[in-house]
Scaffold this motif. Structure first.
Motif, PDB file in Angstrom:
ATOM      1  N   TYR A  67       0.809  -1.255  -0.208  1.00 58.31           N
ATOM      2  CA  TYR A  67      -0.020  -0.005   0.206  1.00 58.31           C
ATOM      3  C   TYR A  67       0.601   1.322   0.031  1.00 58.31           C
ATOM      4  O   TYR A  67       0.290   2.282   0.357  1.00 58.31           O
ATOM      5  CB  TYR A  67      -1.049   0.088   1.184  1.00 58.31           C
ATOM      6  N   GLY A  68       2.263   1.275  -0.352  1.00 57.94           N
ATOM      7  CA  GLY A  68       2.951   2.312  -0.526  1.00 57.94           C
ATOM      8  C   GLY A  68       4.090   2.210  -1.605  1.00 57.94           C
ATOM      9  O   GLY A  68       4.048   1.500  -2.378  1.00 57.94           O
ATOM     10  N   LEU A  69       5.198   2.996  -1.215  1.00 57.04           N
ATOM     11  CA  LEU A  69       6.218   3.048  -1.845  1.00 57.04           C
ATOM     12  C   LEU A  69       7.592   3.655  -1.198  1.00 57.04           C
ATOM     13  O   LEU A  69       7.333   4.315  -0.271  1.00 57.04           O
ATOM     14  CB  LEU A  69       6.089   4.334  -2.864  1.00 57.04           C
ATOM     15  N   ASP A  70       8.634   2.813  -1.374  1.00 58.81           N
ATOM     16  CA  ASP A  70       9.794   2.850  -0.789  1.00 58.81           C
ATOM     17  C   ASP A  70      10.337   4.432  -1.108  1.00 58.81           C
ATOM     18  O   ASP A  70      10.514   4.330  -2.277  1.00 58.81           O
ATOM     19  CB  ASP A  70      10.724   1.800  -1.016  1.00 58.81           C
ATOM     20  N   PRO A 105       1.216   0.858 -10.347  1.00 58.39           N
ATOM     21  CA  PRO A 105       0.039   0.685 -11.096  1.00 58.39           C
ATOM     22  C   PRO A 105      -0.862  -0.204 -10.089  1.00 58.39           C
ATOM     23  O   PRO A 105      -0.534  -0.838  -9.223  1.00 58.39           O
ATOM     24  CB  PRO A 105       0.381  -0.169 -12.157  1.00 58.39           C
ATOM     25  N   PRO A 106      -2.210  -0.282 -10.685  1.00 56.17           N
ATOM     26  CA  PRO A 106      -3.251  -0.847  -9.800  1.00 56.17           C
ATOM     27  C   PRO A 106      -2.839  -2.198  -9.442  1.00 56.17           C
ATOM     28  O   PRO A 106      -2.618  -2.911 -10.211  1.00 56.17           O
ATOM     29  CB  PRO A 106      -4.355  -0.802 -10.627  1.00 56.17           C
ATOM     30  N   VAL A 107      -2.927  -2.754  -7.959  1.00 53.92           N
ATOM     31  CA  VAL A 107      -2.653  -3.800  -7.568  1.00 53.92           C
ATOM     32  C   VAL A 107      -3.984  -4.487  -6.788  1.00 53.92           C
ATOM     33  O   VAL A 107      -4.393  -3.553  -6.122  1.00 53.92           O
ATOM     34  CB  VAL A 107      -1.147  -3.849  -6.497  1.00 53.92           C
ATOM     35  N   SER A 108      -4.069  -5.548  -6.868  1.00 59.15           N
ATOM     36  CA  SER A 108      -5.120  -6.138  -6.012  1.00 59.15           C
ATOM     37  C   SER A 108      -4.707  -7.020  -5.017  1.00 59.15           C
ATOM     38  O   SER A 108      -3.804  -7.858  -5.274  1.00 59.15           O
ATOM     39  CB  SER A 108      -6.218  -6.787  -7.057  1.00 59.15           C
ATOM     40  N   VAL A 109      -5.063  -7.066  -3.935  1.00 56.35           N
ATOM     41  CA  VAL A 109      -4.764  -7.816  -2.720  1.00 56.35           C
ATOM     42  C   VAL A 109      -5.930  -8.237  -2.078  1.00 56.35           C
ATOM     43  O   VAL A 109      -6.885  -7.607  -1.887  1.00 56.35           O
ATOM     44  CB  VAL A 109      -4.070  -6.789  -1.737  1.00 56.35           C
ATOM     45  N   ARG A 110      -5.814  -9.468  -1.568  1.00 57.77           N
ATOM     46  CA  ARG A 110      -6.853 -10.346  -1.131  1.00 57.77           C
ATOM     47  C   ARG A 110      -6.530 -11.194   0.068  1.00 57.77           C
ATOM     48  O   ARG A 110      -5.572 -11.723   0.124  1.00 57.77           O
ATOM     49  CB  ARG A 110      -7.745 -11.221  -2.332  1.00 57.77           C
ATOM     50  N   ALA A 116      -8.698  -5.465  -1.784  1.00 56.87           N
ATOM     51  CA  ALA A 116      -8.691  -4.123  -1.954  1.00 56.87           C
ATOM     52  C   ALA A 116      -7.776  -3.891  -3.254  1.00 56.87           C
ATOM     53  O   ALA A 116      -7.234  -4.783  -3.645  1.00 56.87           O
ATOM     54  CB  ALA A 116      -8.024  -3.289  -0.703  1.00 56.87           C
ATOM     55  N   ILE A 117      -8.159  -2.878  -3.835  1.00 54.43           N
ATOM     56  CA  ILE A 117      -7.041  -2.503  -5.027  1.00 54.43           C
ATOM     57  C   ILE A 117      -6.663  -1.267  -4.771  1.00 54.43           C
ATOM     58  O   ILE A 117      -7.101   0.093  -4.029  1.00 54.43           O
ATOM     59  CB  ILE A 117      -7.846  -2.367  -6.423  1.00 54.43           C
ATOM     60  N   TYR A 118      -5.300  -0.773  -4.968  1.00 56.30           N
ATOM     61  CA  TYR A 118      -4.726   0.357  -4.785  1.00 56.30           C
ATOM     62  C   TYR A 118      -3.560   0.548  -5.716  1.00 56.30           C
ATOM     63  O   TYR A 118      -2.889  -0.344  -6.341  1.00 56.30           O
ATOM     64  CB  TYR A 118      -3.917   0.276  -3.261  1.00 56.30           C
ATOM     65  N   ALA A 119      -3.376   1.875  -6.067  1.00 53.06           N
ATOM     66  CA  ALA A 119      -2.242   2.308  -7.052  1.00 53.06           C
ATOM     67  C   ALA A 119      -1.652   3.496  -5.942  1.00 53.06           C
ATOM     68  O   ALA A 119      -1.945   4.199  -5.414  1.00 53.06           O
ATOM     69  CB  ALA A 119      -2.809   3.028  -8.467  1.00 53.06           C
ATOM     70  N   VAL A 120      -0.342   3.934  -6.370  1.00 52.38           N
ATOM     71  CA  VAL A 120       0.464   4.650  -5.901  1.00 52.38           C
ATOM     72  C   VAL A 120       0.959   5.725  -6.950  1.00 52.38           C
ATOM     73  O   VAL A 120       1.535   5.425  -8.018  1.00 52.38           O
ATOM     74  CB  VAL A 120       1.677   4.188  -4.977  1.00 52.38           C
ATOM     75  N   VAL A 121       0.726   7.059  -6.679  1.00 54.52           N
ATOM     76  CA  VAL A 121       1.346   8.161  -7.528  1.00 54.52           C
ATOM     77  C   VAL A 121       2.210   8.947  -6.670  1.00 54.52           C
ATOM     78  O   VAL A 121       2.254   9.318  -5.433  1.00 54.52           O
ATOM     79  CB  VAL A 121       0.031   8.876  -8.158  1.00 54.52           C
TER      80      VAL A 121
END
Length: 390
Positions: A67-70, A105-110, A116-121
């Motif tokens: 859910y984030g970015l290093d 880019p959009p990632v799906s985690v289950r 949940a689906i998330y993307a980081v900008v």
């Protein structure tokens, strides 16, 4: 607006292994563990106080934290804001079409509790990234991939995040304001009557002493997003650095300078934090001696001597008041800090309180700088705020 945000899900921090930031949040501010994940070289711990959720990412894994970015940023700091959106895929596409970088880019985690689906900008605000999260149908306490952490009920001094303040480079606020408007749906919130959005509110610290330029932004209509405040320094004739410039230098660029945590009782919250060992800024003595200040405090239903003892700032009029207390920095680098805030009908930030904060932070910085001048002192003798070893 390309990707209107609906609410703030959490604020993520990146700290090195062994830094007791998560413990400090629990010990000094009453946050309680919510959920944890340990994988791929990362330990991610979510902590909660009311609806305010902080996610502490500790380590340096080979990949990105979930859910984030290093940030690959050598300074402990708040590095990510996670917002709820209606459609993470569509939001990422819309932002990419505007030229935004989407490193995740959009990632799906289950997991067994849902998906949940998330993307980081990336954002134009230094090392701060933004996560766009879609989690309809998830029934767990935090997010898929995290395990719940049993914990006893906390003191609940804070109910939610009131506002987020970004320290910005000089003259960059208009560009940032337009970016947050065009990309996420934020719009200008005047802090004074007739305020020009391009100029914001200027709060002078005194003749030749510079001051602050503040530009406040509200989330999209109908959203539950905290106010976003852009803060930059005003030109001054004196030498040295003010606290915004110090943040920019020590954080190696713009970023999230502080989070305002709303409390229904600033008296209880201040007593609790101070009693637990949290360190708070001391306002200038002259603040409580200003003409009319005692009458103003009494009109708000508070005891002047008690507010002075606790270091609580109060501003407002016409039956609408604002009460604030500021912590010292939570990191040794003297960057990020917290604000405790209670509103009695007031919606702004109080120019008198801003000036008092400015002066008290400047005085604290001067004391730290003077301490560090000693020939036998090293970095450990010049802490930011919280004596984590206490």
């Amino acid at each position: 607006m390309a990707a209107p945000v609906r609410r703030l899900c959490h604020i993520a921090f990146h700290v090195p292994v062994g830094l007791p930031f998560a413990q400090d949040l629990q010990r000094f501010f009453g946050f309680q563990p919510l959920a944890v994940r340990e994988a791929d070289g990362w330990r991610q711990l979510a902590l909660r106080s009311g609806d305010a959720v902080f996610l502490v990412n500790e380590g340096a894994g080979l990949g990105e934290p979930l859910y984030g970015l290093d940030p690959h940023h050598g300074i402990p700091s708040a590095t990510n804001l996670c917002f709820d959106v209606a459609d993470a895929d569509a939001a990422a596409r819309a932002l990419a079409a505007l030229g935004c970088s989407v490193p995740v880019p959009p990632v799906s985690v289950r997991d067994e509790q849902g998906a949940a689906i998330y993307a980081v900008v990336t954002s134009p605000a230094g090392n701060l990234s933004l996560t766009l999260l879609e989690r309809t149908g998830f029934s767990g306490p935090f997010l898929p991939g995290f395990s719940p952490v049993p914990s006893a009920p906390g003191p609940c001094w804070f109910s939610h995040v009131d506002h987020l303040t970004l320290a910005c480079n000089p003259s960059s606020s208009p560009k940032l304001m337009h970016w947050f408007h065009d990309c996420l749906g934020f719009h200008h919130l005047p802090l004074s009557p007739g305020e020009d959005p391009e100029l914001g509110l200027e709060v002078a610290a005194g003749s030749g002493l510079g001051g602050l330029r503040l530009t406040a932004l509200q989330g999209p209509v109908g959203s539950a997003v905290p106010t976003l405040v852009l803060a930059e320094s005003l030109p001054r004739a004196t030498s040295g650095q003010d606290q915004v410039e110090q943040f920019l230098a020590r954080n190696r660029g713009p970023g999230l300078q502080h989070v305002g945590l709303y409390t229904p009782s600033i008296k209880e919250a201040t007593e609790g934090v101070a009693g637990a060992g949290g360190q708070l800024l001391t306002p200038p003595e002259a603040y409580y001696q200003q003409p009319g200040k005692v009458e103003q405090i009494l009109a708000a239903g508070h005891e002047p001597n008690l507010l002075a003892q606790q270091g609580v700032l109060l501003d407002g009029d016409r039956g609408k008041f604002l009460l604030q207390v500021f912590t010292k920095s939570l990191f040794a680098e003297d960057t990020f800090f917290l604000e405790l805030i209670q509103r009695q009908g007031a919606t702004g930030f109080g120019q008198g309180n801003i000036r008092a904060l400015w002066q008290s932070v400047q005085e604290q910085a001067a004391r730290v700088q003077e301490t560090c001048k000693g020939p036998k002192l090293d970095a450990a003798a010049c802490p930011g705020a919280l004596e984590s070893s206490a």
